[in-house]
Write an enzyme that holds these catalytic residues in place. Structure first.
Site, PDB file in Angstrom:
ATOM      1  N   LYS A   1       0.825  -1.219   0.000  1.00  0.00           N
ATOM      2  CA  LYS A   1       0.000   0.000   0.000  1.00  0.00           C
ATOM      3  C   LYS A   1       0.857   1.266   0.000  1.00  0.00           C
ATOM      4  CE  LYS A   1      -3.869   1.968   2.652  1.00  0.00           C
ATOM      5  NZ  LYS A   1      -4.813   1.649   3.740  1.00  0.00           N
TER       6      LYS A   1
ATOM      7  N   GLU B   1     -10.786   6.382   5.212  1.00  0.00           N
ATOM      8  CA  GLU B   1     -10.853   5.447   6.344  1.00  0.00           C
ATOM      9  C   GLU B   1     -11.490   6.069   7.601  1.00  0.00           C
ATOM     10  OE1 GLU B   1      -6.799   4.057   6.595  1.00  0.00           O
ATOM     11  OE2 GLU B   1      -6.954   3.024   4.670  1.00  0.00           O
TER      12      GLU B   1
ATOM     13  N   ASP C   1      -5.915   6.134  14.674  1.00  0.00           N
ATOM     14  CA  ASP C   1      -5.765   4.858  13.964  1.00  0.00           C
ATOM     15  C   ASP C   1      -4.329   4.365  14.043  1.00  0.00           C
ATOM     16  OD1 ASP C   1      -5.530   2.777  12.134  1.00  0.00           O
ATOM     17  OD2 ASP C   1      -6.602   3.802  10.518  1.00  0.00           O
TER      18      ASP C   1
HETATM   19  P1  ADP Z   1      -3.534  -1.966   9.158  1.00  0.00           P
HETATM   20  O1  ADP Z   1      -4.595  -0.937   9.250  1.00  0.00           O
HETATM   21  O2  ADP Z   1      -2.146  -1.411   9.290  1.00  0.00           O
HETATM   22  O3  ADP Z   1      -3.650  -2.836   7.961  1.00  0.00           O
HETATM   23  P2  ADP Z   1      -4.664  -3.405  11.513  1.00  0.00           P
HETATM   24  O4  ADP Z   1      -5.587  -2.354  11.942  1.00  0.00           O
HETATM   25  O5  ADP Z   1      -5.220  -4.721  11.143  1.00  0.00           O
HETATM   26  O6  ADP Z   1      -3.652  -2.962  10.386  1.00  0.00           O
HETATM   27  O7  ADP Z   1      -3.623  -3.616  12.714  1.00  0.00           O
HETATM   28  C1  ADP Z   1      -2.674  -4.617  12.689  1.00  0.00           C
HETATM   29  C2  ADP Z   1      -1.853  -4.576  13.950  1.00  0.00           C
HETATM   30  O8  ADP Z   1      -2.707  -4.739  15.084  1.00  0.00           O
HETATM   31  C3  ADP Z   1      -0.825  -5.690  14.016  1.00  0.00           C
HETATM   32  O9  ADP Z   1       0.429  -5.157  14.423  1.00  0.00           O
HETATM   33  C4  ADP Z   1      -1.391  -6.606  15.084  1.00  0.00           C
HETATM   34  O10 ADP Z   1      -0.382  -7.307  15.795  1.00  0.00           O
HETATM   35  C5  ADP Z   1      -2.096  -5.615  15.981  1.00  0.00           C
HETATM   36  N1  ADP Z   1      -3.103  -6.233  16.848  1.00  0.00           N
HETATM   37  C6  ADP Z   1      -4.194  -6.947  16.499  1.00  0.00           C
HETATM   38  N2  ADP Z   1      -4.871  -7.364  17.578  1.00  0.00           N
HETATM   39  C7  ADP Z   1      -4.174  -6.901  18.657  1.00  0.00           C
HETATM   40  C8  ADP Z   1      -4.348  -7.022  20.080  1.00  0.00           C
HETATM   41  N3  ADP Z   1      -5.367  -7.698  20.608  1.00  0.00           N
HETATM   42  N4  ADP Z   1      -3.434  -6.413  20.866  1.00  0.00           N
HETATM   43  C9  ADP Z   1      -2.397  -5.723  20.343  1.00  0.00           C
HETATM   44  N5  ADP Z   1      -2.183  -5.592  19.034  1.00  0.00           N
HETATM   45  C10 ADP Z   1      -3.049  -6.180  18.193  1.00  0.00           C
HETATM   46 MG    MG Z   2      -6.091   0.251   8.858  1.00  0.00          MG
END
Ligand code: ADP
Ligand code: MG
Length: 405
Positions: A70, A171, A193
């Site tokens: 991305k 977003e 975010d």
């Molecule tokens: P993006 O928007 O960057 O694609 P996400 O919003 O899916 O990503 O966030 C991904 C991150 O969130 C990863 O680093 C993952 O390890 C972290 N994550 C997901 N669940 C948890 C949790 N319960 N506690 C801490 N970190 C988390």
């Molecule tokens: Mg995201």
């Protein structure tokens, strides 16, 4: 006509959701997960892998595994910062100055849009399987700071995946929609975010269905991965001291350390202590070596002090740019999996004296908002009018005034 879905095409993870019986539903993939890693890889056999399978080979087969693509969408090679060029695979500049991603295994190159399209295709196929009818259209979300070229690249990725991109939605707007914040009178919202590799703060003004992005700030090199890395280093340093072996130097060990670190981090969002066990992590002449330890939440929080510190200034910056103080914020919305960490929530509370909205899963909230927008466009959701506006004052490249999505 086929179904129209909402897709959060994230830097780290992607999520697909759809309106069913007037309610947004997140669709799990065939591995049973509601989020799909935004990773595409080609195995040694040349098979295309998308999601968890691709992610699992990222350290072992780095040249043929693409994550965080991305960051390259709609960008020229010359625009890239040195940090964003530092990836385990090879990117190059083509004759026209565009970014190409090399695939040594297939002896070919991909444009970033093509790699993103593979992720979108996988999600759309999973949704088709779930719904039992073809998915033909999508609302795809993008960061509020994306310029015209980045938005166009996102549309192109959708088209390559065989989807009609009905709308490209910001977003933070999607996240606010998921909370129904459009249904009240004028208010100012701060969207915080923290994803896997990026941090975005947006201040939005919502009035009568019009969403206006007042300011955006953030850190493109800060996210959950940095928290994982703190645990990786903590584990590796301990092991180095005890056994005089640096596990980070061996790809197989490093891959296992990274997976264990993320797992421990996620567990520490729910419990205060976690055990980390990595049997047969390496071997010496004396035989196999195991890694066995325990990490306490407060210890983890100590390791991450500097990261938490780095989350402060973008929040202050976004407020200042919007000419607001924290008292002017009516609602705070938490987005991104990393906001599940108690230390992150606590920081947000300390910066803005409001209980954040967190009833919708932070890693699903953007896709849920995109599905609602899809429902508005297909008239499955009525009584909402939505206009998503980014003013020129954000310094985006727009042609002919305001960008309307
Ligand atoms: P993006 O928007 O960057 O694609 P996400 O919003 O899916 O990503 O966030 C991904 C991150 O969130 C990863 O680093 C993952 O390890 C972290 N994550 C997901 N669940 C948890 C949790 N319960 N506690 C801490 N970190 C988390
Ligand atoms: Mg995201």
């Amino acid at each position: 006509m086929g179904k129209v879905v909402g897709i959060d095409l994230g830097t780290t993870n992607s999520v697909i959701a759809v309106m069913e019986g007037g309610k947004p539903v997140v669709i799990a993939n065939s591995e049973g997960m509601r989020t799909t890693p935004s990773v595409v890889g080609f195995s040694n056999d040349g098979e295309q892998l998308v999601g968890q399978m691709a992610r699992r080979q990222s350290v072992l087969n780095p040249q043929n595994t693409y994550s965080a693509v991305k960051r390259y969408m709609g960008r020229r090679y010359a625009e890239l910062s040195p940090e964003s060029k530092r990836v385990p695979y090879t990117i190059r500049k083509d004759e026209s100055g565009n970014i190409k991603i090399k695939c040594p295994r297939l002896r070919k190159e991909f444009a970033p849009e093509e790699v993103s399209a593979m992720i979108l295709r996988k999600l759309a196929e999973e949704a088709t399987r779930y719904l039992g009818e073809p998915v033909t259209g999508a609302v795809i979300t993008v960061p509020a700071y994306f310029n015209d070229a980045q938005r166009q690249a996102t549309r192109d990725a959708g088209r390559i995946a065989g989807l009609e991109v009905m709308r490209v939605l910001n977003e933070p707007t999607a996240a606010s929609l998921a909370y129904g914040l459009d249904r009240r009178e004028q208010q100012t919202i701060l969207v915080f975010d923290l994803g896997g590799g990026t941090f975005d703060v947006s201040v939005l003004d919502i009035d009568d269905g019009v969403f206006e992005v007042k300011a955006t700030a953030g850190d493109t090199q800060l996210g959950g991965n940095d928290f994982d890395k703190k645990i990786v280093d903590w584990l590796a340093d301990q092991f180095l001291e005890k056994e005089s072996i640096d596990l980070r130097r061996d790809r197989q060990s490093l891959q296992r350390l990274m997976e264990a670190a993320e797992k421990a981090k996620i567990e520490l969002s729910g419990v205060t202590v976690t055990d980390i066990n990595l049997p047969f992590i390496t071997a010496t002449e004396d035989g196999p070596k195991h890694l066995e330890t325990r990490l306490v939440r407060s210890q983890f929080e100590d390791l991450c002090r500097d990261l938490i510190g780095r989350l402060r200034s973008p929040v202050k910056q976004a407020l200042a740019d919007a000419n607001l103080t924290s008292r002017d914020i009516d609602e705070v919305v938490l987005v991104g999996g990393s906001t599940r960490m108690p230390m992150v929530k606590q920081l947000v509370r300390s910066l803005i004296d409001r209980e954040p909205n967190e009833n919708v899963n932070p890693d699903e909230v953007v896709a849920v908002g995109a599905a609602i927008q899809a429902g508005i466009l297909t008239q499955e959701v009525r009584d909402i009018m939505l206009l998503d506006v980014i003013p020129l004052s954000l310094g985006l490249e727009t042609i002919g005034g305001v960008t309307k999505n």
